[in-house]
Write an enzyme that holds these catalytic residues in place. Sequence first.
Site, PDB file in Angstrom:
ATOM      1  N   ARG A 170       0.817  -1.223   0.000  1.00 32.44           N
ATOM      2  CA  ARG A 170       0.000   0.000   0.000  1.00 32.44           C
ATOM      3  C   ARG A 170       0.851   1.274   0.000  1.00 32.44           C
ATOM      4  NH1 ARG A 170      -1.984  -3.673  -1.363  1.00 32.44           N
ATOM      5  NH2 ARG A 170      -3.874  -4.745  -0.673  1.00 32.44           N
ATOM      6  N   SER A 220     -11.615  -2.074   1.970  1.00 24.68           N
ATOM      7  CA  SER A 220     -10.872  -2.452   3.174  1.00 24.68           C
ATOM      8  C   SER A 220     -10.411  -1.186   3.897  1.00 24.68           C
ATOM      9  CB  SER A 220      -9.671  -3.308   2.769  1.00 24.68           C
ATOM     10  OG  SER A 220      -8.981  -3.754   3.895  1.00 24.68           O
ATOM     11  N   GLU A 290      -6.108   2.140   5.755  1.00 21.33           N
ATOM     12  CA  GLU A 290      -5.747   1.975   4.342  1.00 21.33           C
ATOM     13  C   GLU A 290      -6.526   2.988   3.514  1.00 21.33           C
ATOM     14  OE1 GLU A 290      -6.734  -1.382   1.018  1.00 21.33           O
ATOM     15  OE2 GLU A 290      -5.561  -2.068   2.736  1.00 21.33           O
TER      16      GLU A 290
END
EC number: 1.3.1.98
Length: 298
Positions: A170, A220, A290
């Site tokens: 990420r 998410s 995230e």
Amino acid sequence: MNNLQTKFPHIAIKLNEPLSKYTYTKTGGAADVFVMPKTIEEAQEVVAYCHQNKIPLTILGNGSNLIIKDGGIRGVILHLDLLQTIERNNTQIVAMSGAKLIDTAKFALNESLSGLEFACGIPGSIGGALHMNAGAYGGEISDVLEAATVLTQTGELKKLKRSELKAAYRFSTIAEKNYIVLDATFSLALEEKNLIQAKMDELTAAREAKQPLEYPSCGSVFKRPPGHFAGKLIQDSGLQGHIIGGAQVSLKHAGFIVNIGGATATDYMNLIAYVQQTVREKFDVELETEVKIIGEDK
């Protein structure tokens, strides 16, 4: 700043545009100025103008892993949704920033090219996917990314090779340097179409079984903490189903927060903070988001 419509009459520009229309959570305030370039040249013009006139500039992709605060966003939003071309070049695919990752994976399937199967259910745009090095089911964008064309914040065009596109979980060079993605080149491999389709069907079934696709959500919410799974920690904290306003920790997958009706960005943020605090107190684990949170409070 509102004189952008006069300055760029050839570019689609809206004022005070509600951003809840463009986010997967269906939340968010308004953009002062909302710009939708049809070409790379138009995008470059606007970016350079904002830099020269010190106008705040925010890039909006598909709005899938994003929470925009209820006060909206000051300055200019550059929405690259109209840049959607996807083309094949031998075993490579070149996709523009606004192309959907799902559509790019389907394009690869139709061309009998393997490597993007993992992306068949990721709802983001190409630009957003490069920005956060999107991934699922063991695959990441950086695995197949060969090159990218980007704009710097000053409006300078750059071509980046694979060696210049550092990425991790990420994370990407693109995010670090605040580049604006215009297109991406993916290196794929020839494969029988039925084998690619079978893999995509398998991943789609897994996603539909585990994720709350029936509700608006931002995907998410939390990154995977080292040695743990965010969803399991949240579940073990007794938070599954917990509601604040119109936002709920999903009953189907605790790593997701869904809009069960009338949720605001503030509801989302309050629920995220409550989940983080509870998990911290119970397990001494810090959950890092995230999902990207931008904009101003109301």
